[in-house]
Design an enzyme around this catalytic site. Structure first.
Site, PDB file in Angstrom:
ATOM      1  N   TYR A  36       0.837  -1.196   0.000  1.00 54.76           N
ATOM      2  CA  TYR A  36       0.000   0.000   0.000  1.00 54.76           C
ATOM      3  C   TYR A  36       0.870   1.243   0.000  1.00 54.76           C
ATOM      4  CZ  TYR A  36      -3.931  -3.035   0.580  1.00 54.76           C
ATOM      5  OH  TYR A  36      -4.872  -4.003   0.360  1.00 54.76           O
ATOM      6  N   LEU A  37       0.562   2.158  -0.888  1.00 52.00           N
ATOM      7  CA  LEU A  37       1.278   3.428  -0.982  1.00 52.00           C
ATOM      8  C   LEU A  37       0.627   4.484  -0.103  1.00 52.00           C
ATOM      9  CD1 LEU A  37       1.722   3.457  -4.857  1.00 52.00           C
ATOM     10  CD2 LEU A  37       3.281   2.536  -3.139  1.00 52.00           C
TER      11      LEU A  37
END
Length: 167
Positions: A36-37
């Protein structure tokens, strides 16, 4: 923007007996690394490295999801290996890894995710409409419906992996 309508079930074990009975037909297996960014309560931005276990072929995706529960907005597109690698290096996070088995059951595609870092197996079914999802009667072997349980969401599991890493 696309829409994802899915229900998730907590699968106790891989349904080998259902496969042997010919009621569940595996179609493909993939190893997925997911990072996840950015995450907030209703939105997520993630990247994936997906390897087809039969052919070794690699695919990289970037996905934006918005919403919670049964129906969510989703935009997903392919990215290059180079861009994926840059994002992963810059973030320095531990990817969530799992094997996804896509199979056909009773005319319906199901995806079974078996996670590597934790003891968890989830079965997902996608639908054309919210009404179809709500009408769907899952067989007992699917296990409990966890569609609304945040604790089993990929982003929650990923966050726990990051917390464990920093201790």
């Amino acid at each position: 923007m696309g829409t994802e309508i899915e229900r998730k079930f907590l699968l106790a074990e891989f349904p080998d007996s259902v496969v042997r009975e010919g009621k569940l037909t595996p179609i493909k297996e993939q190893r997925i690394e997911q990072t996840y960014l950015a995450i907030d309560e209703a939105q997520e931005l993630r990247v994936r490295k997906i390897q087809d276990l039969a052919t070794g072929e690699l695919e990289y995706t970037h996905t934006f999801k918005n919403g919670r529960g049964l129906v969510r907005e989703e935009i997903e597109y392919s990215i290059s290996a180079g861009l994926y690698d840059q994002l992963i290096r810059a973030l320095g996070a531990v990817p969530l890894t799992k094997v996804r088995t896509t199979a056909e059951w009773d005319g319906t595609l199901v995806e079974i995710d078996t996670y590597d870092q934790i003891q968890l197996r989830v079965l997902e079914v996608e639908f054309e409409s919210e009404e179809a999802a709500l009408r769907f009667q899952a067989p007992e072997w699917f296990g409990p419906d966890i569609s609304s349980s945040k604790e089993y969401s990929n982003k929650t599991v990923w966050k726990k992996l990051q917390e464990g890493r920093s201790k």
